[in-house]
Design a protein around this motif. Structure first.
Motif, PDB file in Angstrom:
ATOM      1  N   VAL A 312      22.239   5.455  -3.127  1.00 35.78           N
ATOM      2  CA  VAL A 312      22.154   5.813  -1.723  1.00 35.78           C
ATOM      3  C   VAL A 312      22.629   4.593  -0.944  1.00 35.78           C
ATOM      4  O   VAL A 312      22.124   3.488  -1.156  1.00 35.78           O
ATOM      5  CB  VAL A 312      20.719   6.198  -1.313  1.00 35.78           C
ATOM      6  N   THR A 313      23.614   4.768  -0.080  1.00 39.65           N
ATOM      7  CA  THR A 313      24.227   3.645   0.620  1.00 39.65           C
ATOM      8  C   THR A 313      24.179   3.857   2.130  1.00 39.65           C
ATOM      9  O   THR A 313      23.811   4.928   2.611  1.00 39.65           O
ATOM     10  CB  THR A 313      25.688   3.462   0.185  1.00 39.65           C
ATOM     11  N   CYS A 314      24.572   2.805   2.861  1.00 40.28           N
ATOM     12  CA  CYS A 314      24.774   2.884   4.316  1.00 40.28           C
ATOM     13  C   CYS A 314      23.498   3.194   5.085  1.00 40.28           C
ATOM     14  O   CYS A 314      23.558   3.675   6.224  1.00 40.28           O
ATOM     15  CB  CYS A 314      25.843   3.917   4.671  1.00 40.28           C
ATOM     16  N   ALA A 315      22.326   2.929   4.507  1.00 42.17           N
ATOM     17  CA  ALA A 315      21.070   3.324   5.142  1.00 42.17           C
ATOM     18  C   ALA A 315      20.830   2.535   6.430  1.00 42.17           C
ATOM     19  O   ALA A 315      20.978   1.319   6.480  1.00 42.17           O
ATOM     20  CB  ALA A 315      19.909   3.110   4.173  1.00 42.17           C
ATOM     21  N   GLY A 316      20.447   3.251   7.486  1.00 41.52           N
ATOM     22  CA  GLY A 316      20.163   2.629   8.769  1.00 41.52           C
ATOM     23  C   GLY A 316      20.077   3.664   9.865  1.00 41.52           C
ATOM     24  O   GLY A 316      19.960   4.854   9.606  1.00 41.52           O
ATOM     25  N   MET A 351      14.412  10.869   4.928  1.00 39.77           N
ATOM     26  CA  MET A 351      13.086  10.619   5.494  1.00 39.77           C
ATOM     27  C   MET A 351      12.208   9.963   4.435  1.00 39.77           C
ATOM     28  O   MET A 351      12.277  10.327   3.252  1.00 39.77           O
ATOM     29  CB  MET A 351      12.452  11.925   5.977  1.00 39.77           C
ATOM     30  N   MET A 352      11.405   8.983   4.837  1.00 32.63           N
ATOM     31  CA  MET A 352      10.491   8.351   3.902  1.00 32.63           C
ATOM     32  C   MET A 352       9.315   7.732   4.659  1.00 32.63           C
ATOM     33  O   MET A 352       9.385   7.544   5.883  1.00 32.63           O
ATOM     34  CB  MET A 352      11.221   7.301   3.056  1.00 32.63           C
ATOM     35  N   PRO A 353       8.219   7.414   3.934  1.00 30.96           N
ATOM     36  CA  PRO A 353       7.057   6.827   4.607  1.00 30.96           C
ATOM     37  C   PRO A 353       7.367   5.432   5.142  1.00 30.96           C
ATOM     38  O   PRO A 353       8.204   4.701   4.603  1.00 30.96           O
ATOM     39  CB  PRO A 353       6.009   6.757   3.498  1.00 30.96           C
ATOM     40  N   VAL A 354       6.669   5.082   6.196  1.00 38.33           N
ATOM     41  CA  VAL A 354       6.748   3.746   6.781  1.00 38.33           C
ATOM     42  C   VAL A 354       5.491   2.973   6.392  1.00 38.33           C
ATOM     43  O   VAL A 354       4.371   3.496   6.479  1.00 38.33           O
ATOM     44  CB  VAL A 354       6.868   3.825   8.316  1.00 38.33           C
ATOM     45  N   GLN A 355       5.675   1.742   5.948  1.00 39.10           N
ATOM     46  CA  GLN A 355       4.562   0.850   5.650  1.00 39.10           C
ATOM     47  C   GLN A 355       4.433  -0.189   6.763  1.00 39.10           C
ATOM     48  O   GLN A 355       5.354  -0.396   7.546  1.00 39.10           O
ATOM     49  CB  GLN A 355       4.792   0.147   4.312  1.00 39.10           C
ATOM     50  N   TRP A 356       3.276  -0.848   6.809  1.00 40.50           N
ATOM     51  CA  TRP A 356       3.043  -1.890   7.804  1.00 40.50           C
ATOM     52  C   TRP A 356       2.689  -3.192   7.095  1.00 40.50           C
ATOM     53  O   TRP A 356       1.851  -3.216   6.195  1.00 40.50           O
ATOM     54  CB  TRP A 356       1.926  -1.481   8.763  1.00 40.50           C
ATOM     55  N   SER A 357       3.357  -4.250   7.516  1.00 41.04           N
ATOM     56  CA  SER A 357       3.125  -5.563   6.907  1.00 41.04           C
ATOM     57  C   SER A 357       1.796  -6.157   7.391  1.00 41.04           C
ATOM     58  O   SER A 357       1.223  -5.704   8.389  1.00 41.04           O
ATOM     59  CB  SER A 357       4.265  -6.510   7.263  1.00 41.04           C
ATOM     60  N   GLU A 358       1.354  -7.176   6.710  1.00 41.51           N
ATOM     61  CA  GLU A 358       0.102  -7.821   7.101  1.00 41.51           C
ATOM     62  C   GLU A 358       0.192  -8.448   8.489  1.00 41.51           C
ATOM     63  O   GLU A 358      -0.811  -8.555   9.194  1.00 41.51           O
ATOM     64  CB  GLU A 358      -0.279  -8.882   6.072  1.00 41.51           C
ATOM     65  N   ASP A 359       1.397  -8.854   8.868  1.00 41.52           N
ATOM     66  CA  ASP A 359       1.550  -9.445  10.202  1.00 41.52           C
ATOM     67  C   ASP A 359       1.963  -8.409  11.245  1.00 41.52           C
ATOM     68  O   ASP A 359       2.368  -8.764  12.354  1.00 41.52           O
ATOM     69  CB  ASP A 359       2.540 -10.613  10.179  1.00 41.52           C
ATOM     70  N   GLY A 367      12.747  -5.962  -0.484  1.00 35.30           N
ATOM     71  CA  GLY A 367      13.262  -6.422  -1.767  1.00 35.30           C
ATOM     72  C   GLY A 367      14.330  -5.486  -2.303  1.00 35.30           C
ATOM     73  O   GLY A 367      15.254  -5.104  -1.591  1.00 35.30           O
ATOM     74  N   ASP A 368      14.172  -5.106  -3.574  1.00 34.55           N
ATOM     75  CA  ASP A 368      15.150  -4.232  -4.227  1.00 34.55           C
ATOM     76  C   ASP A 368      14.729  -2.772  -4.246  1.00 34.55           C
ATOM     77  O   ASP A 368      15.217  -1.988  -5.067  1.00 34.55           O
ATOM     78  CB  ASP A 368      15.399  -4.721  -5.659  1.00 34.55           C
ATOM     79  N   GLU A 369      13.830  -2.391  -3.368  1.00 35.19           N
ATOM     80  CA  GLU A 369      13.405  -0.987  -3.319  1.00 35.19           C
ATOM     81  C   GLU A 369      14.576  -0.091  -2.942  1.00 35.19           C
ATOM     82  O   GLU A 369      15.379  -0.426  -2.068  1.00 35.19           O
ATOM     83  CB  GLU A 369      12.272  -0.808  -2.308  1.00 35.19           C
ATOM     84  N   VAL A 370      14.657   1.051  -3.612  1.00 37.05           N
ATOM     85  CA  VAL A 370      15.720   2.013  -3.320  1.00 37.05           C
ATOM     86  C   VAL A 370      15.164   3.130  -2.457  1.00 37.05           C
ATOM     87  O   VAL A 370      13.955   3.407  -2.464  1.00 37.05           O
ATOM     88  CB  VAL A 370      16.325   2.599  -4.620  1.00 37.05           C
ATOM     89  N   VAL A 371      16.038   3.749  -1.712  1.00 37.17           N
ATOM     90  CA  VAL A 371      15.665   4.943  -0.954  1.00 37.17           C
ATOM     91  C   VAL A 371      15.376   6.058  -1.960  1.00 37.17           C
ATOM     92  O   VAL A 371      16.229   6.405  -2.775  1.00 37.17           O
ATOM     93  CB  VAL A 371      16.794   5.357   0.000  1.00 37.17           C
ATOM     94  N   PRO A 372      14.171   6.627  -1.938  1.00 33.97           N
ATOM     95  CA  PRO A 372      13.815   7.636  -2.945  1.00 33.97           C
ATOM     96  C   PRO A 372      14.521   8.956  -2.708  1.00 33.97           C
ATOM     97  O   PRO A 372      14.693   9.387  -1.569  1.00 33.97           O
ATOM     98  CB  PRO A 372      12.306   7.776  -2.784  1.00 33.97           C
ATOM     99  N   ARG A 373      14.918   9.612  -3.804  1.00 31.54           N
ATOM    100  CA  ARG A 373      15.532  10.924  -3.721  1.00 31.54           C
ATOM    101  C   ARG A 373      14.489  12.044  -3.749  1.00 31.54           C
ATOM    102  O   ARG A 373      14.776  13.168  -3.355  1.00 31.54           O
ATOM    103  CB  ARG A 373      16.527  11.116  -4.872  1.00 31.54           C
ATOM    104  N   ILE A 374      13.295  11.741  -4.234  1.00 32.95           N
ATOM    105  CA  ILE A 374      12.181  12.689  -4.192  1.00 32.95           C
ATOM    106  C   ILE A 374      10.997  11.980  -3.544  1.00 32.95           C
ATOM    107  O   ILE A 374      10.631  10.876  -3.940  1.00 32.95           O
ATOM    108  CB  ILE A 374      11.803  13.195  -5.599  1.00 32.95           C
ATOM    109  N   VAL A 375      10.399  12.615  -2.532  1.00 32.03           N
ATOM    110  CA  VAL A 375       9.310  12.008  -1.770  1.00 32.03           C
ATOM    111  C   VAL A 375       8.147  12.992  -1.718  1.00 32.03           C
ATOM    112  O   VAL A 375       8.346  14.202  -1.564  1.00 32.03           O
ATOM    113  CB  VAL A 375       9.762  11.657  -0.338  1.00 32.03           C
ATOM    114  N   LYS A 376       6.936  12.459  -1.818  1.00 26.56           N
ATOM    115  CA  LYS A 376       5.726  13.278  -1.745  1.00 26.56           C
ATOM    116  C   LYS A 376       5.072  13.091  -0.380  1.00 26.56           C
ATOM    117  O   LYS A 376       4.972  11.974   0.120  1.00 26.56           O
ATOM    118  CB  LYS A 376       4.748  12.890  -2.850  1.00 26.56           C
TER     119      LYS A 376
END
Length: 578
Positions: A312-316, A351-359, A367-376
């Protein structure tokens, strides 16, 4: 989506007078006891069938009823924006120079979406005259203002400037455009703040002009909801991007959020190709100053191994939304190149979940996380009819209007097609314009949504001159097309495949039609992903090849300029390609 219909349809044609042909047929989808209309300078299409056959979906079934496939809107649905009012979610995407503009999708749970219309569906709302296919409407943004219970969609028309439309009933009509002469550049979006104030953020030239190619800025304007005008001059709040010393390019697609007392400004950066990424800034005030997160970008795939499987490329170009259970999700555009080489589907909505950092910053990948093709999505059940995966769409042209997914180029093509006068058929006039021109052709199209697919139509057409032609067109832009057409050559009628390119027009396959059944021919395009096959059939004959193993790369963004994906549709013209 509709279930796969019976395609084993056999029809016998019996000549009749005054351009009418009677027929009988078998099969559950067939039209019975009707006359097939045949008229001068007109092509009639009695159905269109599209079936997606991508390997990924057959090889990777969804694990449970709470999972969905990415992209959630497959095919060219770029620049997604989303809003929520209670348990109603609405999403929009770009349409550039297609009409109607800005498809509107609705959901009650964020997983199950349905297109409920198009926002810009009147000619007064959408002027696209003489614009290239990748001009027109850029990056629409949808918002809900709870203070006046009104929905807003704000966008750019490259041929006119920035404007918004509004409504209290998103399922109904939207207003005529309200132009914003003080807002320049592209990609505006609203923030309707908790205190009743409103703001517009947008991409524009930096103060003093651009210092290098791709140098852009983000500006903010206070907006008066009552007068529907901006207040004073816009203020530059981002110059260049995260780090001006690195000469970032194409900061755009801004969205401003007020979350837990902080103002977050989220933007795309790096251009729309493989360097695309999403970045975020924070401030205590909507007017800034804004500070970038030290762990930007919050979404990208640009640094990953290009030889990875199923890239999966060009994500933004993202937008954020919070569910009533507190979860945050992001919608964004990305591409699915075949073997990391090319794709014809354009930029799609993921579409994918959003996480929140400690700050305290939202992010989607790190990091090297990929955009998932299957999401729950916990707590949500997938419906029987969804927008993703493999599916079949059958259009019998029985309704008085085209479905919301159908499009024309640069306008409504009034007078060039009709449904009401010939129920059960799409009638296209052989207009004196072709799809290589910056005009309104007789071309009714839908997006390709799969690498591997099959589409088919039955056409009734009697070309009267050597210039008249009709059939199916695979369309990327004005200079990148494959046209699968029936036309006359002297006294013979042929079915031909034309390749339209910047170098000109090339006939890459042709077959003569038999002397009988010339008013009824089945046309089929089959894609194996990297190649197309073009076949036709008359009566009870076998399918015959016109052109096979034709490179699909010709229609790809990798081979052409542009922001759209490929569309396919019915076409008629009296102006042959040159």
């Amino acid at each position: 989506m509709l279930n796969t219909p019976c395609l084993s349809v056999l029809r016998r044609f019996v000549p009749c007078i005054v351009y009418l042909v009677a027929f009988m047929s078998c099969g559950p989808e067939a039209k019975k006891d009707e006359n097939v209309p045949v008229a001068p300078h007109t092509a009639f299409f009695d159905y269109f069938n599209y079936t997606g056959k991508d390997d990924f979906y057959t090889e990777n079934p969804l694990p449970d009823n709470s999972s969905f496939y990415n992209p959630i809107l497959p095919g060219w649905y770029s620049d997604p924006s989303i809003c929520r009012n209670g348990d109603d979610y609405f999403m929009v995407t770009s349409t550039f120079s297609y009409f109607p503009g800005v498809p509107l999708f609705h959901s009650k749970d964020l997983m199950n979406w349905k297109q409920v219309g198009n926002i810009l569906r009147r000619s007064a709302q959408l002027k696209l005259d003489n614009q290239r296919v990748s001009q027109g409407i850029f990056a629409p943004a949808i918002s809900y203002n709870p203070h006046n219970r009104t929905y807003y969609m704000i966008t750019t028309n490259i041929g006119g400037g920035n404007f918004f439309v509004k409504t209290r009933d998103p399922f109904g009509d939207w207003s005529d455009p309200v132009w914003l002469p003080g807002v320049h550049g592209i990609d505006p979006s609203f923030l309707f703040d908790e205190d009743g104030k409103a703001y517009i953020v947008n991409n524009d030239e930096p103060d003093g002009g651009s210092a290098y190619e791709g140098h852009r800025a983000i500006r903010i304007h206070e907006f008066d909801v009552e007068t529907e005008k901006t207040k004073g001059e816009g203020k530059m709040i981002i110059n260049g991007g995260v780090d001006l010393k690195e000469k970032p390019i194409w900061i755009e697609g801004p969205h401003l959020y007020h979350i837990n007392g902080k103002y977050f400004l989220m933007c795309a950066e790096g251009g729309t190709s493989v360097d695309h990424r999403e970045v975020i800034f924070v401030s205590d005030s909507p007017m800034g100053p804004f500070k970038p997160w030290d762990k930007n970008p919050i979404l990208t795939q640009r640094h990953l191994d290009p030889d990875r499987p199923l890239p999966v490329t060009c994500a933004g170009h993202a937008d954020l939304i919070q569910k009533d259970n507190g979860e945050w999700w992001g919608v964004f555009l990305a591409c699915r190149p075949l073997e990391n080489d090319f794709e014809n589907l354009g930029r799609e909505t993921f579409m994918m979940p959003v996480q929140w950092s400690e700050d305290g910053f939202p992010f989607m990948t790190t990091g090297d996380e990929v955009v998932p093709r299957i999401v729950k999505m916990d707590g949500v059940q997938r419906a029987d009819r969804v927008t993703f995966g493999n599916f079949t769409v059958r259009e019998n042209f029985d309704a008085p209007q085209l479905g919301a997914e159908w499009m024309t180029l640069r306008g409504p093509a009034e007078g060039l097609y009709t449904l009401k006068e010939n129920p059960g058929y799409l009638a296209l006039k052989t207009a004196e314009v072709n799809t290589s021109e910056l005009k309104e052709p007789a071309f009714v199209a839908r997006r390709l949504q799969h690498h591997k697919f099959e589409c088919e139509t039955r056409m009734h057409f009697l070309p009267e001159t050597d210039k008249e032609q009709a059939g199916l067109v695979l369309f990327k832009d004005e200079k990148h097309q494959y046209a699968f057409l029936v036309h006359k050559t002297g006294e013979e009628t042929e079915v031909t495949v034309h390749k339209i390119s910047p170098e000109g027009v090339e006939v890459i396959g042709k077959q003569a039609l038999s002397s009988e059944d010339k008013t009824g021919v089945l046309l089929k395009i089959t894609s194996s992903g990297k190649h197309f096959d073009f076949t036709f059939k008359q009566g009870s004959d076998d399918w015959k090849k016109v052109a096979e193993h034709i490179p699909a790369r010709h229609l790809s963004t990798a081979n052409s300029y542009g922001f759209t994906g490929t569309t396919v549709g019915m076409y008629a013209s009296s102006k042959a390609f040159k």
